[in-house]
Write a protein that holds these residues in place. Structure first.
Motif, short mmCIF file in Angstrom:
data_model
loop_
_atom_site.label_atom_id
_atom_site.label_comp_id
_atom_site.label_asym_id
_atom_site.label_seq_id
_atom_site.Cartn_x
_atom_site.Cartn_y
_atom_site.Cartn_z
N GLN B 55 0.82 -1.22 0.00
CA GLN B 55 0.00 0.00 0.00
C GLN B 55 0.86 1.27 0.00
N ALA B 57 1.02 3.51 -2.37
CA ALA B 57 0.23 4.66 -2.85
C ALA B 57 -0.55 5.28 -1.70
N LYS B 58 -1.16 4.43 -0.89
CA LYS B 58 -1.90 4.93 0.28
C LYS B 58 -0.96 5.67 1.23
N LEU B 61 -0.10 9.11 -0.10
CA LEU B 61 -1.23 10.02 0.08
C LEU B 61 -1.37 10.45 1.53
N LEU B 62 -1.17 9.53 2.45
CA LEU B 62 -1.26 9.87 3.87
C LEU B 62 -0.16 10.85 4.26
N PHE B 64 0.99 13.23 2.59
CA PHE B 64 0.63 14.59 2.17
C PHE B 64 -0.62 15.12 2.89
#
Lengths: 267, 89
Positions: B55, B57-58, B61-62, B64
């Motif tokens: 994960q 990508a997750k 994103l977290l 940011f």
């Protein structure tokens, strides 16, 4: 390849986009009310916009064999002015009986402010009182995670709201599970620079399955691709997804969700 | 898909994005003046790529994302900039 565009801001698009979408197999386009890129100065501006969405745009789409449906609200980017928002929310019921209105949307949050939440709650209350479907916009970029949590809290705190009648849009890898685990539908928006690419959307389908999930282009006046949905269907094909699975994702799922509104028909 | 098929389908595109990313960092280095909070956030997010955890990508994103939970008092802008800026004080 048949498909539904469940979220497209067609008032911002040119006629050639309708031609391209119809040529690519689009059966219907659904247009939530949104921000025009500038703030409207009065409730009358919204009245005119709602007339455009419910009267003019369905006729424009019909010229290319496309059904056009809509969702109404004042969007969260204009919700900081609660006096204006209150006036706009008060005129929405006048439009809800129109034949192409599917529900309330795209409501939600933008910067996660107290006033935005207040206006979101007014919309949720309106949807509950009028038994309307709900389409939710989640904030952009760094504000998305927090906003998605606040939106889920607001929806869950109103016991009249049935999660299966709500789609929470613009999910990404860090929010999709929150939305699906809470029982809502989730929308993945296919943008070239933000939200998610076709490859990442397909990743999420492979990880989370096909239940309560749709994809949309959310094409508008910004950087966006009106054919993003069928192009993602093609990419699913390249990745070995069966025709039936592709059809479910880009046609059957949006039909299933929106058919909860009896006005939605493809006949 | 097999790993071989994933490489066949996505390697060239992702290779291109990786070089773009490297070129962006070179461009930042060549430029003059102070960087703002976004560069720090970017470098923090980059660390997630090298992790062994799934994960990624997750996790990027977290990295940011705004980690706070309370609504802000008032929206003073409509735009998001892509990285969370902690407000001092």
């Amino acid at each position: 390849m048949r498909y539904i565009e469940p979220h497209g801001h067609m008032v911002s698009r040119v006629t050639d986009d309708y031609i391209d979408m119809a040529t690519a197999g689009c059966q219907a386009v659904c247009e939530p009310a949104f921000w025009a890129g500038f703030d409207r100065s009065s409730v009358q501006g919204f009245y005119d916009y709602f007339c455009q969405l419910t009267e003019h745009e369905p006729k424009r789409a019909a010229k290319f064999g496309l059904r056009h449906y809509t969702w109404l609200c004042i969007n969260p980017k204009e919700s900081e002015d609660t006096k204006l928002a209150e006036e706009v929310v008060s005129i929405i019921p006048k439009f809800l009986d129109r034949p192409t209105v599917l529900g309330i949307g795209e409501i939600g949050l933008n910067k996660n402010s107290k006033n935005e939440i207040k206006v979101l709650e007014w919309h949720i209350d309106l949807a509950a009182r009028q038994d309307q479907l709900i389409l939710v916009h989640t904030p952009h970029l760094e504000d998305k995670l927090k906003g998605t949590r606040l939106i889920i809290d607001a929806l869950k705190s109103d016991r009249r709201i049935k999660p299966e009648r709500v789609i929470i849009d613009h999910v990404e890898e860090h929010t999709i599970k929150l939305v699906l685990d809470a029982g809502f539908w989730a929308g993945m928006t296919l943008y070239p620079e933000s939200k998610c690419t076709p490859a990442r959307a397909i990743d999420m389908i492979e990880v989370y399955g096909h239940e309560r999930l749709w994809m949309n282009s959310a094409c508008d006046w910004g950087v966006s691709v009106p054919l993003a949905v069928p192009r993602t269907g093609l990419e699913m094909k390249k990745r070995g997804h069966a025709e039936q699975a592709i059809d479910r994702m880009i046609y059957q799922n949006p039909v299933q969700f929106m058919s909860q509104c009896p006005k939605f028909t493809l006949a | 898909m097999t790993r071989q098929q994933v490489l066949d389908l996505y390697f060239m595109d992702t290779r291109c994005k990786l070089i773009d990313l490297a070129a962006f960092l070179d461009r930042i280095d060549r430029a003059e003046g102070e960087a703002d909070f976004r560069l720090n956030a970017f470098r923090q997010a980059l660390k997630e790529l090298d992790g062994k955890e799934p994960q990624r990508a997750k996790q990027v994103l977290l990295a940011f994302s705004d980690p706070t939970t309370k609504p802000i008092a008032k929206a003073t802008t409509k735009a998001a900039c892509g990285a969370f800026k902690e407000v001092e004080g």
